[in-house]
Motif scaffolding. Structure first.
Motif, PDB file in Angstrom:
ATOM      1  N   UNK A  35       0.816  -1.219   0.000  1.00 10.24           N
ATOM      2  CA  UNK A  35       0.000   0.000   0.000  1.00 10.24           C
ATOM      3  C   UNK A  35       0.845   1.263   0.000  1.00 10.24           C
ATOM      4  N   UNK A  36       1.954   1.278   0.719  1.00 12.85           N
ATOM      5  CA  UNK A  36       2.778   2.493   0.763  1.00 12.85           C
ATOM      6  C   UNK A  36       3.473   2.735  -0.575  1.00 12.85           C
ATOM      7  N   UNK A  37       3.915   1.675  -1.232  1.00  9.62           N
ATOM      8  CA  UNK A  37       4.536   1.810  -2.558  1.00  9.62           C
ATOM      9  C   UNK A  37       3.496   2.290  -3.562  1.00  9.62           C
ATOM     10  N   UNK A  38       2.316   1.699  -3.499  1.00  7.60           N
ATOM     11  CA  UNK A  38       1.241   2.085  -4.417  1.00  7.60           C
ATOM     12  C   UNK A  38       0.868   3.549  -4.199  1.00  7.60           C
ATOM     13  N   UNK A  39       0.713   3.959  -2.945  1.00  5.61           N
ATOM     14  CA  UNK A  39       0.315   5.334  -2.645  1.00  5.61           C
ATOM     15  C   UNK A  39       1.356   6.340  -3.109  1.00  5.61           C
ATOM     16  N   UNK A  40       2.623   6.079  -2.830  1.00  4.67           N
ATOM     17  CA  UNK A  40       3.660   7.035  -3.236  1.00  4.67           C
ATOM     18  C   UNK A  40       3.803   7.078  -4.758  1.00  4.67           C
ATOM     19  N   UNK A  41       3.652   5.932  -5.398  1.00  5.20           N
ATOM     20  CA  UNK A  41       3.729   5.895  -6.864  1.00  5.20           C
ATOM     21  C   UNK A  41       2.532   6.615  -7.465  1.00  5.20           C
ATOM     22  N   UNK A  42       1.353   6.465  -6.861  1.00  3.94           N
ATOM     23  CA  UNK A  42       0.164   7.144  -7.375  1.00  3.94           C
ATOM     24  C   UNK A  42       0.344   8.659  -7.307  1.00  3.94           C
ATOM     25  N   UNK A  43       0.882   9.147  -6.191  1.00  5.10           N
ATOM     26  CA  UNK A  43       1.126  10.586  -6.044  1.00  5.10           C
ATOM     27  C   UNK A  43       2.072  11.068  -7.144  1.00  5.10           C
TER      28      UNK A  43
END
Length: 89
Positions: A35-43
Motif C-alpha cells: 500500500x505504501x509503494x502504491x500510494x507514493x507511486x500514485x502521487x
C-alpha cells in the motif's frame, strides 16, 4: 537522403516514451501489493500526468487533430481522443 522528423515531432515522440514509462512504473507498483509503494507511486503518477502528459495531450489536440480532421482520418482521431479520455479518467 533520409527523411528527418521535425524537432516538434521528436518531442512528441519522446513524450510517448515517457508516458509508457510512467504507466509501467505504476503497473509495477500495483503488482507489489504494498500500500505504501502504491500510494507514493500514485502521487508521483498524478504529478507527472499533470506536468507532462496533460500538456502533451493539449498539443496533440490543439495542433495535430485539426490536420487529421482535414485529411479525414476519423478512425485515428477516434483512437487518439478515446485514449486521451481513458488516460484522463
Amino acid at each position: 537522403m533520409p527523411l528527418h522528423r521535425s524537432v516538434f515531432l521528436k518531442k512528441l515522440s519522446h513524450d510517448h516514451h515517457h508516458g509508457l514509462l510512467i504507466g509501467l512504473r505504476a503497473r509495477k507498483a500495483a503488482a507489489t501489493g504494498d500500500a505504501s509503494v502504491i500510494a507514493s507511486t500514485w502521487i508521483e503518477t498524478e504529478r507527472r500526468f499533470a506536468a507532462e502528459l496533460e500538456p502533451h495531450f493539449h498539443v496533440e489536440e490543439r495542433f495535430i487533430l485539426p490536420g487529421l480532421v482535414a485529411r479525414g482520418m476519423t478512425d485515428f482521431i477516434r483512437q487518439l481522443t478515446d485514449e486521451h479520455a481513458e488516460l484522463r479518467a
